[in-house]
Design an enzyme around this catalytic site. Sequence first.
Site, PDB file in Angstrom:
ATOM      1  N   CYS A  25       1.049  -1.271   0.011  1.00 36.15           N
ATOM      2  CA  CYS A  25       0.161  -0.100  -0.186  1.00 36.15           C
ATOM      3  C   CYS A  25       1.014   1.381   0.053  1.00 36.15           C
ATOM      4  CB  CYS A  25      -0.857   0.188   1.169  1.00 36.15           C
ATOM      5  SG  CYS A  25      -2.018   1.613   1.602  1.00 36.15           S
TER       6      CYS A  25
ATOM      7  N   ASP B 206       0.523  16.876  -1.493  1.00 38.83           N
ATOM      8  CA  ASP B 206       0.098  16.032  -2.665  1.00 38.83           C
ATOM      9  C   ASP B 206       1.067  16.229  -3.594  1.00 38.83           C
ATOM     10  OD1 ASP B 206      -2.815  14.543  -3.636  1.00 38.83           O
ATOM     11  OD2 ASP B 206      -1.041  15.081  -4.885  1.00 38.83           O
TER      12      ASP B 206
ATOM     13  N   HIS C  39      -3.216   1.298   8.221  1.00 43.04           N
ATOM     14  CA  HIS C  39      -4.068   1.237   6.972  1.00 43.04           C
ATOM     15  C   HIS C  39      -5.513   1.284   7.250  1.00 43.04           C
ATOM     16  CE1 HIS C  39      -4.715  -0.206   2.977  1.00 43.04           C
ATOM     17  NE2 HIS C  39      -5.491  -0.993   3.386  1.00 43.04           N
TER      18      HIS C  39
ATOM     19  N   ASN D 217     -12.259  10.702  -2.149  1.00 43.12           N
ATOM     20  CA  ASN D 217     -12.711  10.144  -3.296  1.00 43.12           C
ATOM     21  C   ASN D 217     -12.848   8.524  -2.867  1.00 43.12           C
ATOM     22  OD1 ASN D 217     -12.495  12.525  -4.879  1.00 43.12           O
ATOM     23  ND2 ASN D 217     -10.541  11.922  -5.083  1.00 43.12           N
TER      24      ASN D 217
ATOM     25  N   GLY E 198     -12.837   8.711  -8.876  1.00 42.21           N
ATOM     26  CA  GLY E 198     -11.298   8.729  -9.192  1.00 42.21           C
ATOM     27  C   GLY E 198     -10.383   8.602  -8.064  1.00 42.21           C
TER      28      GLY E 198
ATOM     29  N   HIS F 299      -6.503   3.427   0.652  1.00 45.23           N
ATOM     30  CA  HIS F 299      -6.069   3.516   2.057  1.00 45.23           C
ATOM     31  C   HIS F 299      -6.959   5.281   2.267  1.00 45.23           C
ATOM     32  CE1 HIS F 299      -2.815   3.956   5.288  1.00 45.23           C
ATOM     33  NE2 HIS F 299      -3.523   4.955   5.493  1.00 45.23           N
TER      34      HIS F 299
ATOM     35  N   HIS G  63      -7.913   8.548   2.822  1.00 51.13           N
ATOM     36  CA  HIS G  63      -7.301   9.672   2.851  1.00 51.13           C
ATOM     37  C   HIS G  63      -8.235  10.811   2.704  1.00 51.13           C
ATOM     38  CE1 HIS G  63      -7.065   8.103  -1.034  1.00 51.13           C
ATOM     39  NE2 HIS G  63      -6.970   9.359  -1.478  1.00 51.13           N
TER      40      HIS G  63
ATOM     41  N   HIS H  79      -8.177  15.023   1.072  1.00 46.22           N
ATOM     42  CA  HIS H  79      -7.481  15.863   0.474  1.00 46.22           C
ATOM     43  C   HIS H  79      -7.925  17.063   1.342  1.00 46.22           C
ATOM     44  CE1 HIS H  79      -6.561  13.570  -3.480  1.00 46.22           C
ATOM     45  NE2 HIS H  79      -7.664  12.864  -2.685  1.00 46.22           N
TER      46      HIS H  79
HETATM   47  P1  AMP Z   1      -7.057   9.758  -4.747  1.00 46.78           P
HETATM   48  O1  AMP Z   1      -6.794   9.760  -6.263  1.00 46.78           O
HETATM   49  O2  AMP Z   1      -8.190  10.657  -4.246  1.00 46.78           O
HETATM   50  O3  AMP Z   1      -7.199   8.426  -4.156  1.00 46.78           O
HETATM   51  O4  AMP Z   1      -5.907  10.594  -4.045  1.00 46.78           O
HETATM   52  C1  AMP Z   1      -4.569  10.005  -4.216  1.00 46.78           C
HETATM   53  C2  AMP Z   1      -3.560  11.216  -4.151  1.00 46.78           C
HETATM   54  O5  AMP Z   1      -2.317  10.883  -3.828  1.00 46.78           O
HETATM   55  C3  AMP Z   1      -3.447  11.838  -5.565  1.00 46.78           C
HETATM   56  O6  AMP Z   1      -3.996  13.071  -5.768  1.00 46.78           O
HETATM   57  C4  AMP Z   1      -2.140  11.848  -6.060  1.00 46.78           C
HETATM   58  O7  AMP Z   1      -1.452  12.820  -6.562  1.00 46.78           O
HETATM   59  C5  AMP Z   1      -1.632  11.510  -4.305  1.00 46.78           C
HETATM   60  N1  AMP Z   1      -0.056  10.977  -4.552  1.00 46.78           N
HETATM   61  C6  AMP Z   1       0.066   9.494  -4.996  1.00 46.78           C
HETATM   62  N2  AMP Z   1       1.367   9.262  -4.835  1.00 46.78           N
HETATM   63  C7  AMP Z   1       1.986  10.382  -4.140  1.00 46.78           C
HETATM   64  C8  AMP Z   1       3.094  10.354  -3.400  1.00 46.78           C
HETATM   65  N3  AMP Z   1       4.254   9.735  -3.369  1.00 46.78           N
HETATM   66  N4  AMP Z   1       3.346  11.510  -2.591  1.00 46.78           N
HETATM   67  C9  AMP Z   1       2.343  12.546  -2.342  1.00 46.78           C
HETATM   68  N5  AMP Z   1       1.004  12.282  -2.957  1.00 46.78           N
HETATM   69  C10 AMP Z   1       0.987  11.494  -3.776  1.00 46.78           C
HETATM   70 ZN    ZN Z   2      -2.362   1.424   3.519  1.00 51.84          ZN
END
Ligand code: AMP
Ligand code: ZN
Length: 114
Positions: A4, A30, A46, A87, A93, A98, A100, A102
């Site tokens: 993950c 992000d 997780h 999301n 999207g 995991h 999260h 925004h």
């Molecule tokens: P979601 O698309 O809602 O699942 O959000 C996942 C977010 O994680 C996206 O906005 C990506 O830009 C962000 N993301 C993916 N990899 C990384 C990373 N290594 N560091 C920081 N953000 C990341």
């Molecule tokens: Zn996780």
Amino acid sequence: MSDCLFCNIAAGKIPCDIVYQDEEILAFRDIQPQAPIHLLIIPKAHAADGAAGINEGNSAIVGKCFEAAAKLASELELKEGFRMVTNNGPAAGQSVPHLHFHLLAGKPLTLQMA
Ligand code: AMP
Ligand code: ZN
């Protein structure tokens, strides 16, 4: 979970730009910001799926994520406001399974939600 992305970030195995952390929560920038301030607030442990994985046994962590958001909004002086988004599932999207949130701020955000 070893495969993950956010578990690996929380474990320090993948670098990130940390803006806040405590025992349970990590907040970091992000990698592909969609606003001048675009943070991700995650439980360090997780939390499978996302909003759809919240239940009686784990819902307290959602409150912790919002407590962290309020602290960050105060510290970063987001006086004009901020938006919290989660999301859930492919049609929304979601790319990381995991939980999260925004946190978006730093510009006038569109009033369109979808
Ligand atoms: P979601 O698309 O809602 O699942 O959000 C996942 C977010 O994680 C996206 O906005 C990506 O830009 C962000 N993301 C993916 N990899 C990384 C990373 N290594 N560091 C920081 N953000 C990341
Ligand atoms: Zn996780």
